[in-house]
Write a protein that holds these residues in place. Structure first.
Motif, PDB file in Angstrom:
ATOM      1  N   VAL A 406       1.019  -1.171   0.121  1.00  0.00           N
ATOM      2  CA  VAL A 406      -0.055  -0.085   0.052  1.00  0.00           C
ATOM      3  C   VAL A 406       1.146   1.299  -0.128  1.00  0.00           C
ATOM      4  O   VAL A 406       1.847   1.263   0.488  1.00  0.00           O
ATOM      5  CB  VAL A 406      -1.004  -0.139   1.171  1.00  0.00           C
ATOM      6  CG1 VAL A 406      -2.104  -1.052   1.125  1.00  0.00           C
ATOM      7  CG2 VAL A 406      -0.179   0.203   2.495  1.00  0.00           C
ATOM      8  N   SER A 407       0.321   2.354  -0.815  1.00  0.00           N
ATOM      9  CA  SER A 407       1.040   3.488  -0.640  1.00  0.00           C
ATOM     10  C   SER A 407       0.091   4.738  -0.227  1.00  0.00           C
ATOM     11  O   SER A 407      -1.135   4.514  -0.499  1.00  0.00           O
ATOM     12  CB  SER A 407       1.534   3.807  -1.864  1.00  0.00           C
ATOM     13  OG  SER A 407       2.053   5.140  -2.233  1.00  0.00           O
ATOM     14  N   THR A 408       0.405   5.779   0.542  1.00  0.00           N
ATOM     15  CA  THR A 408      -0.470   6.731   0.761  1.00  0.00           C
ATOM     16  C   THR A 408      -0.570   7.924   0.110  1.00  0.00           C
ATOM     17  O   THR A 408      -1.210   9.067   0.457  1.00  0.00           O
ATOM     18  CB  THR A 408       0.061   7.104   2.178  1.00  0.00           C
ATOM     19  OG1 THR A 408       1.198   7.741   2.401  1.00  0.00           O
ATOM     20  CG2 THR A 408      -0.393   6.060   3.365  1.00  0.00           C
ATOM     21  N   VAL A 409       0.155   7.707  -1.005  1.00  0.00           N
ATOM     22  CA  VAL A 409       0.190   8.837  -2.142  1.00  0.00           C
ATOM     23  C   VAL A 409      -1.272   9.333  -2.425  1.00  0.00           C
ATOM     24  O   VAL A 409      -1.658  10.552  -2.427  1.00  0.00           O
ATOM     25  CB  VAL A 409       0.957   8.658  -3.308  1.00  0.00           C
ATOM     26  CG1 VAL A 409       0.986   9.734  -4.273  1.00  0.00           C
ATOM     27  CG2 VAL A 409       2.535   8.526  -2.883  1.00  0.00           C
ATOM     28  N   ALA A 410      -2.151   8.650  -3.043  1.00  0.00           N
ATOM     29  CA  ALA A 410      -3.311   8.775  -3.491  1.00  0.00           C
ATOM     30  C   ALA A 410      -4.205   9.377  -2.407  1.00  0.00           C
ATOM     31  O   ALA A 410      -4.906  10.402  -2.543  1.00  0.00           O
ATOM     32  CB  ALA A 410      -3.817   7.783  -4.062  1.00  0.00           C
ATOM     33  N   CYS A 411      -4.233   8.694  -0.989  1.00  0.00           N
ATOM     34  CA  CYS A 411      -4.936   9.094   0.049  1.00  0.00           C
ATOM     35  C   CYS A 411      -4.883  10.630   0.559  1.00  0.00           C
ATOM     36  O   CYS A 411      -5.675  11.248   0.519  1.00  0.00           O
ATOM     37  CB  CYS A 411      -4.767   8.013   1.031  1.00  0.00           C
ATOM     38  SG  CYS A 411      -5.822   8.467   2.650  1.00  0.00           S
ATOM     39  N   ASP A 412      -3.404  10.712   0.480  1.00  0.00           N
ATOM     40  CA  ASP A 412      -3.028  12.173   1.052  1.00  0.00           C
ATOM     41  C   ASP A 412      -3.544  13.149  -0.027  1.00  0.00           C
ATOM     42  O   ASP A 412      -3.810  14.183   0.541  1.00  0.00           O
ATOM     43  CB  ASP A 412      -1.379  12.236   1.305  1.00  0.00           C
ATOM     44  CG  ASP A 412      -1.121  11.333   2.497  1.00  0.00           C
ATOM     45  OD1 ASP A 412      -1.823  10.897   3.197  1.00  0.00           O
ATOM     46  OD2 ASP A 412       0.094  10.978   2.600  1.00  0.00           O
ATOM     47  N   ARG A 464       8.998  -3.646  -8.391  1.00  0.00           N
ATOM     48  CA  ARG A 464       7.755  -4.391  -8.468  1.00  0.00           C
ATOM     49  C   ARG A 464       6.941  -4.243  -7.308  1.00  0.00           C
ATOM     50  O   ARG A 464       5.575  -3.899  -7.404  1.00  0.00           O
ATOM     51  CB  ARG A 464       7.958  -5.821  -8.489  1.00  0.00           C
ATOM     52  CG  ARG A 464       8.915  -6.361  -9.837  1.00  0.00           C
ATOM     53  CD  ARG A 464       9.007  -7.868  -9.948  1.00  0.00           C
ATOM     54  NE  ARG A 464       7.956  -8.375  -9.721  1.00  0.00           N
ATOM     55  CZ  ARG A 464       7.221  -8.926 -10.859  1.00  0.00           C
ATOM     56  NH1 ARG A 464       7.447  -8.513 -12.088  1.00  0.00           N
ATOM     57  NH2 ARG A 464       6.227  -9.895 -10.541  1.00  0.00           N
ATOM     58  N   ALA A 465       7.346  -4.188  -6.008  1.00  0.00           N
ATOM     59  CA  ALA A 465       6.665  -3.773  -5.020  1.00  0.00           C
ATOM     60  C   ALA A 465       5.881  -2.428  -4.891  1.00  0.00           C
ATOM     61  O   ALA A 465       4.724  -2.206  -4.766  1.00  0.00           O
ATOM     62  CB  ALA A 465       7.261  -4.053  -3.703  1.00  0.00           C
ATOM     63  N   ASN A 470       1.452   1.283  -6.486  1.00  0.00           N
ATOM     64  CA  ASN A 470       0.950   2.400  -7.247  1.00  0.00           C
ATOM     65  C   ASN A 470      -0.457   1.855  -7.980  1.00  0.00           C
ATOM     66  O   ASN A 470      -1.407   2.857  -8.081  1.00  0.00           O
ATOM     67  CB  ASN A 470       1.984   2.748  -8.365  1.00  0.00           C
ATOM     68  CG  ASN A 470       2.853   3.596  -7.802  1.00  0.00           C
ATOM     69  OD1 ASN A 470       2.823   4.052  -6.694  1.00  0.00           O
ATOM     70  ND2 ASN A 470       3.923   3.761  -8.572  1.00  0.00           N
ATOM     71  N   LEU A 471      -0.528   0.427  -8.016  1.00  0.00           N
ATOM     72  CA  LEU A 471      -1.772   0.248  -8.705  1.00  0.00           C
ATOM     73  C   LEU A 471      -2.998   0.473  -7.909  1.00  0.00           C
ATOM     74  O   LEU A 471      -4.089   1.026  -8.355  1.00  0.00           O
ATOM     75  CB  LEU A 471      -1.910  -1.432  -9.100  1.00  0.00           C
ATOM     76  CG  LEU A 471      -0.895  -2.039 -10.283  1.00  0.00           C
ATOM     77  CD1 LEU A 471      -1.236  -3.283 -10.319  1.00  0.00           C
ATOM     78  CD2 LEU A 471      -1.657  -1.432 -11.476  1.00  0.00           C
ATOM     79  N   GLY A 553      -0.098  -9.325  -4.407  1.00  0.00           N
ATOM     80  CA  GLY A 553       0.511  -8.163  -3.354  1.00  0.00           C
ATOM     81  C   GLY A 553      -0.179  -6.880  -3.692  1.00  0.00           C
ATOM     82  O   GLY A 553      -0.028  -5.859  -3.118  1.00  0.00           O
ATOM     83  N   SER A 554      -1.053  -6.796  -4.633  1.00  0.00           N
ATOM     84  CA  SER A 554      -1.899  -5.734  -4.937  1.00  0.00           C
ATOM     85  C   SER A 554      -3.273  -5.740  -4.404  1.00  0.00           C
ATOM     86  O   SER A 554      -3.700  -6.828  -3.486  1.00  0.00           O
ATOM     87  CB  SER A 554      -2.225  -5.619  -6.519  1.00  0.00           C
ATOM     88  OG  SER A 554      -0.744  -5.589  -7.278  1.00  0.00           O
ATOM     89  N   ALA A 555      -3.762  -4.695  -3.961  1.00  0.00           N
ATOM     90  CA  ALA A 555      -5.207  -4.596  -3.424  1.00  0.00           C
ATOM     91  C   ALA A 555      -6.123  -5.516  -4.306  1.00  0.00           C
ATOM     92  O   ALA A 555      -5.895  -5.504  -5.541  1.00  0.00           O
ATOM     93  CB  ALA A 555      -5.601  -3.058  -3.368  1.00  0.00           C
TER      94      ALA A 555
END
Length: 702
Positions: A406-412, A464-465, A470-471, A553-555
């Motif tokens: 998971v990445s917080t980029v989009a959420c932020d 890859r992670a 990012n997906l 490994g993706s959502a």
């Protein structure tokens, strides 16, 4: 009929005597009035006119009531004369010796003097007395008599009018000191409220008297016209100005840690005072005024103009960003919100008031605010991307939640955009203006895509992670742009969706291509003679399953899309290899075996990919229909199957049908032509609502 000579005023004897209201004790100050004597009321201290209230009872309370009771005390009857004896005689004899007893007289109500009315704050009654004196001096006295003989009375009347004038307008100046507590528990109103009502009635009475003098041919007194209604409005305006100049201090109950500027505190204090005063107007003062004076809208206009004037002065200071925002909030949100309160909305015509601030003042403030917001958005997004890039450069992997990167980029970024645009709509009162904040969002997305492409190109150990994480961000951005489309201009939204789609495709390609590279040896055996002799399908499925585990490994929603795309590409490769024609099905037995193999492979691929999240059920149907074509022997039956396949998938071409039919060497060229003609008919009648997802168009047949 009155014998008084005709004039513009009714004579005193013709006036209807009106009831005297109950005395009030709210005002603590007793007015000191110059004493005067009147030959007609000498020895009594009261005027010559006697007035009864509606019930016929004597009015008066307190010290004045005591004096009235003493003055009007009914004397006792004299002792009875004659037989029947004293009061102690038996037999119940009458004290009147047989005479009928006199009917008990009701005590008359004595009309209060001007001074007493003032002392008790019966302002309307006091005004009536002055008008009666004015009519006698200036209306009933003939011109031949002149006023010279009555100069002292005229001067006294002018002085009394001055005293009444002062008290009436002092009462009006205290109007907004009233509150709901002025209503007693028994539903009656307090002395201050009644006094205000009396003052308002006096203002109306003076207006009527002004009008009578305008219609009269006689020269008016020096104080006419007195224009009390105009002065009433002026006094209320001064009252409003004074209350906004010195508003009640705002309670410091806010939990915000951000200190207020002096301008923000001033606006908040004035706004609170305005709200409280308008609530007093509609809940208390409205009952003191007649409907035609429309007191609620009168006060609303005065507060609207005065509050707006003060905000315009504040705007002249050259506001910083916080003060600018606060001013716009009061203009576009807080002030309109006050007028929409349930207590006020039906009493005040907010639409007739218009805008609190003019456009030529508001527009520069809005430009300043929106420009600042857009700059903040660009700076913040740039900072978020830089932090993400720095982590990747250091070799860090994204965090995992429930086994997914998971990445917080989009959420932020989404939280910031949603908050900024929603807030800007409230502050400016215009969604279209608020949307301008996202005008440069496409550039931000391009920066995000550039970073995304750099991660793929460099293909580091943690790339890859990060792409899997990012997906999830790409999916979140897409959902936000679609579900909250009103926050964006159409061109911005479409451009951003296009960038995000490119990012998703490149991420899928980056993750899937290594899988195809591993499976290539298995692909090469499809459609060959070994394909029917050996159990190649089982080996292919085992290899695919192993690679699919590496793609985890993706959502969940992203994993579903990724598995669906790989499922389709594997199926396309399967059909592509089959249509190359390396294997020849020369008899019914081989055709039957090919049918079973393709059908089993379709089932195996469907189960495997479905277990990994793919929802592309339709791919199994394509392989099943191809298998049916390989099995069928009758040309009409083959025609029906090709017609069905062409109807559901209009991208099926004649070359592909021809290649499929050539696998069945038992079909003649004429039979193949007949079947291909069936495809032409199928494409003409293809159902526009049928599943038109592309499949065959991606398969090249030489």
């Amino acid at each position: 009929m009155c014998s008084t000579p005709r004039s513009c005023f009714p004579c005193r004897s013709c006036r209807v005597k009106e009831s005297l209201s109950v005395c009030w004790s709210w005002f603590p100050v007793r007015m000191r009035m110059r004493g005067r004597s009147n030959s007609s009321d000498a020895g009594s201290g009261f005027g010559t006119n006697v007035l009864l209230d509606q019930s016929g009872r004597t009015t008066g309370q307190g010290w004045l009531g005591g004096k009235l009771r003493k003055l009007l005390k009914t004397p006792q009857a004299p002792p009875s004369v004659g037989g029947g004896g004293g009061g102690g005689g038996g037999g119940g004899g009458s004290a009147t010796d047989g005479l009928q007893p006199l009917e008990e007289e009701k005590p008359a109500v004595v009309r209060l003097t001007f001074e007493q009315n003032l002392e008790e704050h019966h302002l309307l009654e006091a005004d009536r007395l002055l008008i009666e004196r004015e009519q006698r001096l200036f209306g009933e006295i003939t011109e031949s008599e002149g006023l010279s003989r009555h100069q002292e009375e005229v001067e006294q009347l002018a002085a009394d009018r001055g005293v009444l004038d002062t008290l009436v307008f002092q009462t009006l100046m205290q109007s907004l000191s009233l509150g709901p507590e002025e209503l007693n528990n028994d539903g009656r109103v307090s002395g201050l409220t009644v006094a205000l009502r009396s003052a308002v009635e006096a203002v109306q009475l003076e207006e009527q008297q002004d009008q009578l003098w305008r219609q009269s041919q006689r020269p008016p007194p020096s104080w006419r016209p007195c224009v009390w209604r105009k002065r009433h409005d002026s006094v209320l305006r001064l009252l409003v100005e004074a209350r906004l100049d010195n508003p009640r201090a705002t309670p410091t109950t806010s939990t915000s840690t951000t200190p207020q500027s002096s301008l923000q505190a001033d606006m908040q204090s004035m706004g609170r005072q305005l709200k409280e005063d308008l609530l007093v107007v509609v809940t208390v003062l409205k009952s003191c005024y007649p409907p035609h004076m429309d007191i609620c809208n009168l006060y609303a206009r005065m507060y609207h103009q005065s509050f707006g004037a003060r905000l315009r002065k504040i705007a002249d200071f050259g506001l910083d960003d916080k003060d600018c925002t606060s001013l716009l909030l009061w203009s576009n949100k807080y002030y309109p919100g006050i007028l929409q309160k349930p207590e006020l909305v039906n009493e005040i015509d907010a639409e007739a008031l218009g805008k609190l601030l003019p456009d030529n003042l508001v527009e520069p403030l809005e430009e300043q605010f929106l420009s600042n917001q857009q700059s903040e958005l660009m700076t913040y997004v740039g900072r978020v991307l830089e932090e993400e890039k720095e982590k990747w450069t250091k070799g860090e992997e994204p965090t995992r939640e429930d086994g997914c990167y998971v990445s917080t980029v989009a959420c932020d970024i989404i939280l910031l955009i949603n908050g900024m645009v929603t807030s800007a709509q409230t502050i400016t009162g215009d969604l279209h203006k608020a949307q301008s904040i996202t005008g440069q969002l496409k550039d931000l997305m391009q920066r995000y895509k550039a970073f995304h492409d750099s991660v793929i190109k460099q293909n580091r150990a943690n790339s890859r992670a990060l792409i899997k994480a990012n997906l999830g961000c790409i999916q979140d951005f897409r959902d936000f742009l679609v579900k909250k489309s009103h926050l964006f201009p159409n061109n911005v939204r479409e451009n951003c969706l296009s960038v995000l789609n490119d990012m998703k495709q490149s991420a899928h390609t980056y993750l899937i291509n290594p899988v195809h590279k591993v499976l290539k040896p298995q692909y090469q055996k499809l459609g060959t003679s070994d394909w029917l002799k050996k159990n190649l399908s089982e080996k292919l499925l085992i290899s695919i399953e192993k690679e699919l585990l590496e793609l985890q490994g993706s959502a969940a929603s992203c994993q579903q899309e990724l598995m669906g795309r790989l499922h389709q590409e594997v199926t396309e490769e399967y059909v592509r290899r089959l249509l190359r024609g390396d294997v020849k099905l020369k008899d019914r037995e081989k055709q039957q075996k090919a049918y079973v193999t393709v059908k089993d492979d379709a089932e195996g691929l469907h189960k495997l990919f479905s277990s990994m999240g793919s929802q592309e059920v339709w791919l199994k149907e394509i392989l099943t229909k191809i298998a049916e074509v390989l099995k069928l022997q009758d040309v009409p039956a083959i025609q029906m199957q090709i017609f069905s396949l062409g109807s559901d998938y209009p991208d099926l071409s004649e070359k592909q049908v021809s290649a499929l039919l050539k696998l069945k060497t038992t079909l003649s060229r004429a039979d193949r032509r007949t079947v291909k003609d069936t495809l032409v008919d199928a494409l003409k009648e293809a159902n526009a609502d049928a599943n038109t997802r592309p499949f065959f168009c991606k398969i090249i047949v030489k």
